[in-house]
Design an enzyme around this catalytic site. Structure first.
Site, PDB file in Angstrom:
ATOM      1  N   ARG A 105      -2.973  19.384 -39.842  1.00 58.25           N
ATOM      2  CA  ARG A 105      -3.168  19.231 -37.992  1.00 58.25           C
ATOM      3  C   ARG A 105      -2.456  20.460 -37.645  1.00 58.25           C
ATOM      4  O   ARG A 105      -1.435  20.905 -38.210  1.00 58.25           O
ATOM      5  CB  ARG A 105      -2.381  17.948 -37.834  1.00 58.25           C
ATOM      6  CG  ARG A 105      -3.147  16.620 -37.986  1.00 58.25           C
ATOM      7  CD  ARG A 105      -2.017  15.743 -37.781  1.00 58.25           C
ATOM      8  NE  ARG A 105      -2.251  14.504 -38.976  1.00 58.25           N
ATOM      9  CZ  ARG A 105      -1.153  13.498 -38.892  1.00 58.25           C
ATOM     10  NH1 ARG A 105      -0.494  13.425 -37.962  1.00 58.25           N
ATOM     11  NH2 ARG A 105      -1.225  12.790 -39.998  1.00 58.25           N
TER      12      ARG A 105
ATOM     13  N   LYS B 224      -2.180   0.122 -49.196  1.00 57.64           N
ATOM     14  CA  LYS B 224      -1.071   0.154 -50.207  1.00 57.64           C
ATOM     15  C   LYS B 224      -0.017  -1.262 -49.805  1.00 57.64           C
ATOM     16  O   LYS B 224      -0.259  -1.747 -48.728  1.00 57.64           O
ATOM     17  CB  LYS B 224       0.167   1.115 -49.551  1.00 57.64           C
ATOM     18  CG  LYS B 224      -0.787   2.723 -49.942  1.00 57.64           C
ATOM     19  CD  LYS B 224       0.280   3.690 -49.554  1.00 57.64           C
ATOM     20  CE  LYS B 224      -0.274   4.799 -49.169  1.00 57.64           C
ATOM     21  NZ  LYS B 224       0.385   5.833 -48.328  1.00 57.64           N
TER      22      LYS B 224
ATOM     23  N   ASN C   3      -0.047  -1.907 -45.881  1.00 56.44           N
ATOM     24  CA  ASN C   3      -0.059  -0.579 -45.121  1.00 56.44           C
ATOM     25  C   ASN C   3      -1.633  -0.169 -45.256  1.00 56.44           C
ATOM     26  O   ASN C   3      -2.052   0.220 -46.321  1.00 56.44           O
ATOM     27  CB  ASN C   3       0.848   0.473 -45.425  1.00 56.44           C
ATOM     28  CG  ASN C   3       0.580   1.903 -44.757  1.00 56.44           C
ATOM     29  OD1 ASN C   3      -0.381   1.961 -43.821  1.00 56.44           O
ATOM     30  ND2 ASN C   3       1.508   2.968 -44.971  1.00 56.44           N
TER      31      ASN C   3
ATOM     32  N   ASN D 153      11.701  17.103 -51.004  1.00 62.19           N
ATOM     33  CA  ASN D 153      11.388  17.842 -52.275  1.00 62.19           C
ATOM     34  C   ASN D 153      11.446  19.324 -52.078  1.00 62.19           C
ATOM     35  O   ASN D 153      11.808  19.849 -53.312  1.00 62.19           O
ATOM     36  CB  ASN D 153      10.111  17.374 -52.888  1.00 62.19           C
ATOM     37  CG  ASN D 153      10.088  16.054 -53.228  1.00 62.19           C
ATOM     38  OD1 ASN D 153      10.959  15.699 -54.327  1.00 62.19           O
ATOM     39  ND2 ASN D 153       9.156  15.149 -52.608  1.00 62.19           N
TER      40      ASN D 153
ATOM     41  N   ARG E  76       1.990  -2.658 -41.587  1.00 58.98           N
ATOM     42  CA  ARG E  76       2.691  -1.415 -40.722  1.00 58.98           C
ATOM     43  C   ARG E  76       1.526  -1.255 -39.755  1.00 58.98           C
ATOM     44  O   ARG E  76       0.071  -1.105 -40.075  1.00 58.98           O
ATOM     45  CB  ARG E  76       2.557  -0.071 -41.423  1.00 58.98           C
ATOM     46  CG  ARG E  76       2.890   1.123 -40.919  1.00 58.98           C
ATOM     47  CD  ARG E  76       2.530   2.323 -41.936  1.00 58.98           C
ATOM     48  NE  ARG E  76       2.815   3.342 -41.134  1.00 58.98           N
ATOM     49  CZ  ARG E  76       2.185   4.685 -41.238  1.00 58.98           C
ATOM     50  NH1 ARG E  76       1.363   4.715 -42.270  1.00 58.98           N
ATOM     51  NH2 ARG E  76       2.329   5.544 -40.443  1.00 58.98           N
TER      52      ARG E  76
HETATM   53  P1  AMP Z   1       4.192  12.300 -47.629  1.00 59.35           P
HETATM   54  O1  AMP Z   1       3.340  12.359 -46.640  1.00 59.35           O
HETATM   55  O2  AMP Z   1       5.588  12.006 -47.227  1.00 59.35           O
HETATM   56  O3  AMP Z   1       3.909  11.302 -48.549  1.00 59.35           O
HETATM   57  O4  AMP Z   1       4.298  13.565 -48.362  1.00 59.35           O
HETATM   58  C1  AMP Z   1       3.268  14.085 -48.969  1.00 59.35           C
HETATM   59  C2  AMP Z   1       3.640  15.800 -49.324  1.00 59.35           C
HETATM   60  O5  AMP Z   1       4.563  16.133 -49.833  1.00 59.35           O
HETATM   61  C3  AMP Z   1       2.367  16.469 -50.013  1.00 59.35           C
HETATM   62  O6  AMP Z   1       1.190  16.648 -49.367  1.00 59.35           O
HETATM   63  C4  AMP Z   1       3.135  17.607 -50.591  1.00 59.35           C
HETATM   64  O7  AMP Z   1       2.641  18.672 -49.728  1.00 59.35           O
HETATM   65  C5  AMP Z   1       4.480  17.412 -50.342  1.00 59.35           C
HETATM   66  N1  AMP Z   1       5.326  17.485 -51.716  1.00 59.35           N
HETATM   67  C6  AMP Z   1       5.449  16.476 -52.536  1.00 59.35           C
HETATM   68  N2  AMP Z   1       6.296  17.095 -53.384  1.00 59.35           N
HETATM   69  C7  AMP Z   1       6.709  18.360 -53.336  1.00 59.35           C
HETATM   70  C8  AMP Z   1       7.385  19.233 -53.562  1.00 59.35           C
HETATM   71  N3  AMP Z   1       8.082  19.288 -55.015  1.00 59.35           N
HETATM   72  N4  AMP Z   1       7.558  20.402 -52.914  1.00 59.35           N
HETATM   73  C9  AMP Z   1       7.007  20.682 -51.836  1.00 59.35           C
HETATM   74  N5  AMP Z   1       6.327  19.794 -51.440  1.00 59.35           N
HETATM   75  C10 AMP Z   1       5.979  18.611 -51.952  1.00 59.35           C
END
Ligand code: AMP
Length: 398
Positions: free
Chosen positions: A241, A14, A7, A335, A91
């Site tokens: 965004r 990655k 990616n 999460n 990707r």
């Molecule tokens: P992703 O783009 O799917 O990798 O998601 C990344 C985002 O997930 C981060 O910028 C955080 O805002 C959010 N995130 C990760 N862990 C948590 C958590 N325990 N509670 C709330 N938001 C989370």
């Protein structure tokens, strides 16, 4: 068969190496700061110690060479030779209308991806750098491209056309393409498996809520509408965004603030969303913390964010004339207990009933968070976009 998933971003790359016999991850890692000083390679082999290397990595070809060294390293490696890699899956964000599914990389495919640079100027050029870099380092290994947009190519015209002069579609292919397709595809299939019901019979709303966020209406296993548009800017409010806004705001602000096209693009993509409203962060964890400490701006950011997720769920339930399951995935969706609670507690008109105890459980496994009485199943399903890329690559090179 072993498959390397790549990616590539503009300054990062990655990777994950899969053993497709059991779909296990042999190693994964990340190269950061490509083209800057002190590039960092973090290599995480399964069952072996992690390795970090700081060096000067000026472009993606060197980045992949470093990755291949790490994968074959005596101490931290997981394969003896590069020849053990049977195929590479890349990707690619934008496949336009040309790629309705994943494809083997050919000269023609590369030409087409280059032609699509116009539609995804930020995302497709780095993907192409990744493809070229892999070809240089592994010239005899087949390469496959997997597109974020492909899953959404099933959308009907009424969902993908914008109500603007048609010539813009015929000349420039201005239309909705969506994104996060591999994720929406994966979690909708996993949801059907979890519920032990045929995917063909289900109306599912998949909420991929991460740093970027999108919601998709999946009916009978295919995408019928999605919140991201021609670019990943439309739809939900995101980390940085804006998501949906009155299009008239753009010329208004450009005029008042004397902004260039690039500046207004940067404002909407990088300086809006949670970050702009909270003034604190683009990270949902910090927004939640701010809210708990009584910060009014964080609370407003959270309320706007969750309100929009709820509105999209409502509109997609209307679009499909019903909904059997709502799925949450990605960083925030998987999460954030408070986000899911806030979104779901006012969807009772759809018959959604959330089980607070189940919602509070943290696990990396697919799980149900709705009550037994709930008319709509609500699930949390960890996404796995890399696995979808590995599977598609495997299927296409076999
Ligand atoms: P992703 O783009 O799917 O990798 O998601 C990344 C985002 O997930 C981060 O910028 C955080 O805002 C959010 N995130 C990760 N862990 C948590 C958590 N325990 N509670 C709330 N938001 C989370």
């Amino acid at each position: 068969m072993k498959i390397l998933v790549i990616n590539a971003g503009s300054s990062s790359l990655k990777y994950q190496l899969y053993n497709m016999t059991d779909e296990s991850v042999l190693a994964k890692g990340l190269v950061e700061r490509i083209g800057m000083d002190s590039s960092i390679l973090t290599h995480k082999p399964t069952n072996k110690s992690e390795m970090t290397e700081v060096s000067e990595i000026l472009e993606h070809t060197t980045a992949i060479r470093k990755v291949l060294h790490a994968l074959t390293d005596k101490e931290h490696g997981v394969i003896d030779s590069i020849d053990e890699i049977d195929a590479v899956g890349h990707r690619v964000v934008h496949g336009g209308e040309s790629f309705k599914e994943s494809a083997v990389v050919t000269e023609e495919a590369k030409k087409e991806i280059r032609r699509l640079f116009d539609l995804a100027p930020l995302h497709n050029p780095p993907s192409m750098m990744g493809i070229k870099a892999a070809e240089v380092n592994m010239p005899s290994i087949p390469q496959v491209v997997v597109f974020d947009t492909a899953f959404h190519q099933t959308m009907p015209e009424k969902a993908y056309m914008y109500a603007i002069p048609r010539v813009l579609y015929s000349k420039y292919k201005v239309r909705r393409y969506g994104a996060h397709g591999t994720s929406h595809d994966y979690v909708s299939k996993e949801a059907a498996k979890f519920l032990d019901r045929p995917l063909e019979d289900l109306k599912i709303i998949t909420c991929h809520i991460g740093n970027g966020a999108s919601i998709t209406a999946v009916q009978g296993g295919v995408s019928v509408d999605t919140s991201m548009g021609m670019t990943p800017l439309e739809g939900l409010m995101m980390g940085t965004r804006s998501g949906d806004l009155d299009p008239a705001i753009v010329p208004f602000v450009m005029n008042k603030e004397e902004l260039t096209v690039n500046e207004v693009n940067s404002m909407l993509n990088k300086h809006s969303g949670l970050l702009a409203i909270s003034g604190v962060s683009s990270d949902m964890r910090e927004i939640t913390e701010g809210m708990e400490k009584g910060d009014a701006n964080s609370k407003l950011a959270f309320d706007m964010y969750t309100y929009r997720v709820r509105k999209y769920i409502g509109s997609y339930a209307a679009a499909m004339n019903g909904v059997d399951a709502i799925v949450f995935t990605a960083g925030v969706g998987e999460n954030s207990t408070v986000l899911r609670e806030q979104v779901l507690k006012e969807l009772t008109f759809l018959g959604v009933e959330i089980d607070e105890a189940l919602n509070a459980i943290r696990s990396g496994e697919p799980r149900r968070i709705s009550t037994e009485q709930s008319k709509v199943e609500v699930l949390v399903i960890p996404t796995n976009e890399e696995l979808v890329i590995a599977r598609d690559t495997f299927r296409l090179v076999q």
